[in-house]
Write a protein that holds these residues in place. Structure first.
Motif, PDB file in Angstrom:
ATOM      1  N   CYS A 221       0.863  -1.185   0.000  1.00 43.33           N
ATOM      2  CA  CYS A 221       0.000   0.000   0.000  1.00 43.33           C
ATOM      3  C   CYS A 221       0.896   1.231   0.000  1.00 43.33           C
ATOM      4  O   CYS A 221       2.112   1.137   0.194  1.00 43.33           O
ATOM      5  CB  CYS A 221      -0.951   0.007   1.198  1.00 43.33           C
ATOM      6  N   ASP A 222       0.331   2.374  -0.201  1.00 41.38           N
ATOM      7  CA  ASP A 222       1.098   3.612  -0.285  1.00 41.38           C
ATOM      8  C   ASP A 222       1.362   4.181   1.104  1.00 41.38           C
ATOM      9  O   ASP A 222       0.503   4.101   1.995  1.00 41.38           O
ATOM     10  CB  ASP A 222       0.354   4.637  -1.136  1.00 41.38           C
ATOM     11  N   LYS A 223       2.533   4.775   1.281  1.00 42.50           N
ATOM     12  CA  LYS A 223       2.921   5.515   2.473  1.00 42.50           C
ATOM     13  C   LYS A 223       3.090   4.633   3.715  1.00 42.50           C
ATOM     14  O   LYS A 223       4.173   4.506   4.266  1.00 42.50           O
ATOM     15  CB  LYS A 223       1.903   6.633   2.766  1.00 42.50           C
TER      16      LYS A 223
ATOM     17  N   PRO B   2       4.420  -1.860  -9.612  1.00 39.56           N
ATOM     18  CA  PRO B   2       5.047  -0.655  -9.027  1.00 39.56           C
ATOM     19  C   PRO B   2       5.340   0.397 -10.090  1.00 39.56           C
ATOM     20  O   PRO B   2       5.904   0.095 -11.149  1.00 39.56           O
ATOM     21  CB  PRO B   2       6.350  -1.211  -8.425  1.00 39.56           C
ATOM     22  N   GLY B   3       4.927   1.590  -9.778  1.00 40.56           N
ATOM     23  CA  GLY B   3       5.078   2.677 -10.738  1.00 40.56           C
ATOM     24  C   GLY B   3       3.854   2.896 -11.584  1.00 40.56           C
ATOM     25  O   GLY B   3       3.698   3.960 -12.188  1.00 40.56           O
ATOM     26  N   ALA B   4       2.963   1.923 -11.639  1.00 42.13           N
ATOM     27  CA  ALA B   4       1.736   2.056 -12.444  1.00 42.13           C
ATOM     28  C   ALA B   4       0.604   1.269 -11.767  1.00 42.13           C
ATOM     29  O   ALA B   4      -0.051   0.435 -12.393  1.00 42.13           O
ATOM     30  CB  ALA B   4       1.973   1.560 -13.862  1.00 42.13           C
ATOM     31  N   TYR B   5       0.410   1.575 -10.496  1.00 46.59           N
ATOM     32  CA  TYR B   5      -0.643   0.875  -9.756  1.00 46.59           C
ATOM     33  C   TYR B   5      -2.027   1.366 -10.187  1.00 46.59           C
ATOM     34  O   TYR B   5      -2.200   2.516 -10.623  1.00 46.59           O
ATOM     35  CB  TYR B   5      -0.471   1.088  -8.257  1.00 46.59           C
ATOM     36  N   SER B   6      -3.028   0.481 -10.039  1.00 42.47           N
ATOM     37  CA  SER B   6      -4.427   0.829 -10.323  1.00 42.47           C
ATOM     38  C   SER B   6      -5.112   1.220  -9.015  1.00 42.47           C
ATOM     39  O   SER B   6      -4.850   0.619  -7.962  1.00 42.47           O
ATOM     40  CB  SER B   6      -5.158  -0.363 -10.956  1.00 42.47           C
ATOM     41  N   TYR B   7      -5.993   2.218  -9.111  1.00 40.24           N
ATOM     42  CA  TYR B   7      -6.671   2.741  -7.932  1.00 40.24           C
ATOM     43  C   TYR B   7      -8.183   2.647  -8.123  1.00 40.24           C
ATOM     44  O   TYR B   7      -8.694   2.791  -9.238  1.00 40.24           O
ATOM     45  CB  TYR B   7      -6.281   4.198  -7.670  1.00 40.24           C
TER      46      TYR B   7
ATOM     47  N   PRO C 198       7.389   5.822  -7.903  1.00 39.33           N
ATOM     48  CA  PRO C 198       7.008   7.215  -7.603  1.00 39.33           C
ATOM     49  C   PRO C 198       7.023   7.478  -6.094  1.00 39.33           C
ATOM     50  O   PRO C 198       6.827   6.576  -5.279  1.00 39.33           O
ATOM     51  CB  PRO C 198       5.586   7.323  -8.169  1.00 39.33           C
ATOM     52  N   LYS C 199       7.251   8.708  -5.731  1.00 36.97           N
ATOM     53  CA  LYS C 199       7.361   9.074  -4.319  1.00 36.97           C
ATOM     54  C   LYS C 199       6.064   8.809  -3.568  1.00 36.97           C
ATOM     55  O   LYS C 199       6.074   8.474  -2.382  1.00 36.97           O
ATOM     56  CB  LYS C 199       7.750  10.555  -4.220  1.00 36.97           C
ATOM     57  N   ASN C 200       4.921   8.969  -4.254  1.00 35.37           N
ATOM     58  CA  ASN C 200       3.639   8.747  -3.584  1.00 35.37           C
ATOM     59  C   ASN C 200       3.437   7.286  -3.187  1.00 35.37           C
ATOM     60  O   ASN C 200       2.613   6.973  -2.323  1.00 35.37           O
ATOM     61  CB  ASN C 200       2.479   9.178  -4.497  1.00 35.37           C
TER      62      ASN C 200
END
Length: 913
Positions: free
Chosen positions: A358-360, A582-587, A787-789
């Protein structure tokens, strides 16, 4: 007719009307012209009893006076049987209700029914009146002719016994013969009032069994108006409307005795006692069900339900054994699972760093942290699962085909072969006759006919289904949002692993909590769906009871299908399938929501589907058993503590039944719905949990005895009704059976990790084993390109250069960097080939088995044809004998007239004599 009522104070009126010969029928010797109207308050009970003691009915003996035994199913004369009971409260402000009751009961008397009222002073609460109803012979005969009730005319001479293989081994599971076959086998024929001498009428009081008697009386009650003579208020008709507006509080037929003790009255059959002793106790769960006695006491419709439930449970035994063997294979092959060993190996799984899930909030993590999850997944995701999925596809066909044969045998044995619901006037709903106002011209008969409102209510159905989908989306959003929290709390991946983290992964914690929340939502939505489905069906005004139940069945199952199975469909076919890399995740709903689509565990999503299935299925069964068994037991304990549970000393038979729960017209519908939803769980997703049939088997063994216990001890006696099959549920089961083949094939192909393992083993493994599969199934990504996000908030990973993720893509630096490898397309082709092959194999076997097994057993066909022939022959002989008697009588009269014409003096002397 004698009738006793209580209305006003200090007012007694006794009317004696002479009984003429025309008023006395050919049934039991009762005086139909004697009527007592007693208007008194609560203190008039003793005066009424003494009056009846002093003035017994003509033709009755002293033993037929008012009996001290309250536990009886007869009128006070001890002769006329109580076929139905109505109860009501005498409200102080209920003048309209009194007027309705007065008109309704007067119309019942015009129909020929006999009434007798128990004053409120004789009831336990001193508030409730009981109106007892008896149908004399001429009423029963008239309506049996109208309803085409089949009655015996000759004892059957066709051998009925079946050779049971290894009968000595089945003896412990069998019940006594008088319980299994409570009455002899007869040839039957629809009753005709003009042919009473054709039928085996030994005693007119007992010729029609109590189940048939209460069915006829309810038919009259449902169509009897309560408006004044000369007025035509179509909506003021039927006992159902009187119950809904509070004019009467209950309407029910009586049980024949107490369930724990035989009736003292010799005229009572004590069938309820026999059912409780031989059927409704859990300690005899291994015994067969007395289906003939159930049918005789409750009617064919309830009998068919228990026959289907018993057969379904018997067939579950074979599926449960096979599922247990499949699970055992997973346990025994535990040590041979090379993939799990590699994941748990500190040198292999411990050295593989996975990309954040997950992010962050999510960090990089070691693959060996999912060691326990991979072992658990192997229990259900192994080579035996494929075989079990194919087996269940064949099992469901065998179950449905053998049930058709069992159902055909019951149709023959229970005289339901010629029963057509649509042609029975009994099946026409009174609500249709009252509410249907649309008219149209029948082009064939040129007559005006009524048609129901074609209210499809697509908008309402779509709205409800959309509500379910919205709730599921909400649960998915919960899963995505809470996963990060669990990941940060439970795991400390690259450092020392906490104790709880060894056993509960973030995926497992998220799946369990989301499943529990989803289960709670399911139970809440069920409460509303039931009422919405009933409301929609009522608006459509179906013509017959069968049509009403079929429409309601389709709506309710549609709602329940989406409600119960949608979360399982999400986990099985959507979770982990549209993740990206990674780098192109779907949301979900775009990147602005920051809700990244869920990924599957490295061991696959099958274990999460298993978790979802276990929680929803087991939770539903547990909650259902609590509602059906535990709550009534607590209610009984509470009532006994209050001192109200002592019916043998204080309660009359009608009061004992009055305090029981009412069995609604849709009561059986909910029992079917519960079992069909369970059938969906064990067929649609059984590839993910081979132990599901075993859980269902244990639940159904309990379900049969709990339902039997409820029917015999907790419910009032239902009105008997006929049904030749399980109705629309048969088509639903067929649809679920076909869909289950497709879902299990897709689960094995896309949810399970079986196909990728097989492709690696036979196409990519250099050693011809599963060694190296874990490393082969994980792709590499350059951390500097993330990506940083998407990166974790802390920066302890500065020494890492790459991470792994679950997919088949080219590594960084390759000409086709991060695009799918050829192995991905090989696996996809293998998955599609597996689906096509499995579906075609199972469907071919299904249709071949269905073709090989006839729906009607050959011996049943032969016996039915033989019975048809004998009935026609016997009926022909009866008509010939009747014609001979008529011709002989006509010949005698003609000879007499000829003698008078030739010798008038002789004829005159004969007449004079």
């Amino acid at each position: 007719m004698r009738r006793i009522t209580g209305k006003t104070k200090d007012e007694t009126l006794i009317e004696l009307q002479s009984a003429t010969d025309s008023q006395i029928t050919d049934g039991p010797a009762v005086l139909t012209g004697f009527r007592i109207n007693l208007h008194s308050d609560e203190s008039s009970g003793n005066g009424l009893s003494s009056l009846l003691d002093r003035a017994p009915l003509p033709g009755n003996t002293e033993s037929e006076k008012l009996q001290p035994n309250k536990d009886t199913v007869f009128f006070r004369d001890g002769v006329r049987r109580i076929d139905f009971v109505l109860s009501y409260l005498d409200d102080k402000d209920g003048e309209k209700k009194q007027e309705r009751r007065r008109e309704f009961e007067a119309n019942l008397e015009k129909q020929g029914l006999e009434l007798e009222t128990e004053d409120k002073s004789d009831s336990k609460d001193h508030k409730t009146y009981f109106l007892k109803i008896h149908a004399p012979w001429h009423v029963l005969a008239t309506y049996a002719d109208v309803l085409k009730v089949k009655v015996p005319f000759k004892e059957s001479d066709i051998p009925h016994g079946q050779d049971v293989p290894l009968e000595c081994l089945s003896q412990p599971f069998r019940l006594p013969e008088h319980i299994m076959h409570p009455q002899p086998d007869y040839f039957t024929y629809p009753f005709e009032k003009t042919k009473t001498d054709f039928f085996l009428i030994n005693d007119k009081d007992t010729f029609f069994p109590p189940s048939t008697r209460n069915r006829i009386v309810f038919y009259i009650l449902a169509r009897c108006p309560y408006y004044k003579e000369g007025r035509k208020d179509r909506d003021k008709t039927g006992i159902k409307r009187l119950l809904s507006n509070g004019t009467y509080t209950a309407a029910f037929p009586l049980h024949d005795c107490r369930y724990w003790k035989r009736a003292r009255d010799a005229g009572c059959e004590s069938e309820r006692y026999n059912l409780y002793k031989n059927w409704a106790r859990f300690l005899i769960f291994y015994k067969e069900q007395p289906l003939n006695l159930i049918r005789k006491y409750y009617g064919e419709k309830i009998g068919i339900y228990f026959a289907w439930l018993g057969f379904y449970t018997e067939m579950l035994f074979f599926a449960a054994v096979m599922g247990f063997l499949c699970f055992t294979y997973g346990l025994l092959s535990y040590d041979d699972n090379i993939s799990s060993k590699e994941i748990c190996d500190p040198d292999i799984g411990g050295s593989i760093v996975m990309c954040p899930l997950c992010d962050k909030k999510c960090r990089f993590w070691n693959l060996n942290s999912t060691c326990l999850s991979s072992w658990q997944s192997h229990l259900f995701d192994n080579e035996g699962t494929v075989f079990f999925a194919i087996f269940m596809g064949i099992w469901v066909t065998l179950f449905l085909e053998f049930w058709k044969r069992r159902q055909a045998r019951l149709e023959y044995e229970w005289d339901l072969v010629d029963f057509e619901e649509e042609q029975q006037q009994l099946q026409i709903r009174p609500e249709f006759e009252i509410q249907c106002t649309n008219k149209r011209l029948n082009k064939i008969t040129q007559r005006i006919i009524y048609t129901p409102t074609d209210c499809v209510c697509v908008c309402v159905c779509s709205h409800q289904i959309s509500l379910i989908v919205a709730c599921i989306i909400g649960v998915i959003a919960y899963r995505l949002a809470v996963y990060a929290a669990f990941a940060s709390i439970i795991k400390d991946p690259m450092r020392k692993i906490q104790l709880v983290g060894r056993f509960i992964t973030p995926q497992l914690a998220t799946s369990v909590t989301a499943s529990c929340i989803n289960f709670v939502i399911i139970m809440i939505l069920n409460f509303f769906y039931e009422r919405v489905a009933i409301w929609i069906t009522d608006m459509e005004i179906p013509k017959t009871h069968l049509e009403y139940e079929n429409r309601l069945t389709m709506k309710m199952f549609l709602f329940q299908f989406v409600n119960y199975y949608s979360s399982c469909f999400y986990v099985a076919f959507f979770k982990g399938k549209f993740v990206g890399y990674p780098g192109a995740y779907s949301y979900m709903f775009g990147k602005s929501t920051k809700l990244r689509n869920e990924e599957c565990d490295p061991g696959g999503c099958l274990i999460e589907l298993t978790t979802q299935l276990v929680i929803v299925m087991a939770g539903k069964q547990l909650w259902g058993n609590i509602q059906e068994a535990l709550l009534p037991l607590l209610r009984n304990l509470w009532s006994s503590r209050k001192g109200r549970h002592n019916p043998e000393n204080h309660y009359s038979r009608w009061e004992q039944d009055h305090v029981l729960q009412n069995f609604s017209q849709l009561g059986l519908f909910y029992e079917y719905l519960e079992m069909v939803v369970q059938f969906g769980f064990i067929t649609l997703f059984v590839a993910s949990f081979p132990l599901a049939p075993l859980l269902a088997l244990f639940n159904n063994i309990l379900e049969i005895r709990v339902d039997a216990w409820k029917f015999t001890t907790q419910f009032r006696r239902p009105v008997a009704s006929k049904a030749r099959n399980i109705g629309a549920w048969q088509e639903i089961l067929n649809g679920v059976a076909i869909l289950s083949v497709v879902t299990n094939a897709f689960i094995m192909a896309f949810t399970s990790d079986m196909i990728p393992r097989m492709v690696y083993l036979y196409a990519y493994s250099k050693e011809g084993s599963m060694r190296g599969y874990v490393n082969n199934s994980l792709s590499i990504y350059n951390i500097s390109q993330i990506p940083k996000n998407n990166m974790p908030e802390d920066e302890w990973f500065v020494n890492l250069t790459t991470c792994r993720y679950r997919d088949y893509r080219y590594p960084p630096g390759h000409l086709k960097e991060y695009t799918h490898t050829m192995q991905f397309w090989h696996i996809l082709a293998a998955k599609m080939a597996f689906i096509i092959i499995m579906e075609h194999v199972v469907f071919v076997v299904k249709f071949f088995v269905a073709w090989m097994i006839p729906d009607i057993p050959s011996d049943v066909k032969a016996r039915f044809k033989r019975e048809r022939y004998l009935i026609q022959e016997y009926l022909h002989n009866y008509e010939v004998e009747k014609l001979k008697i008529q011709l002989s009588r006509d010949g005698t009269e003609m000879n007499s007239q000829r003698t008078c014409h030739i010798h008038p003096q002789r004829c005159y002397q004969t007449v004079t004599c």
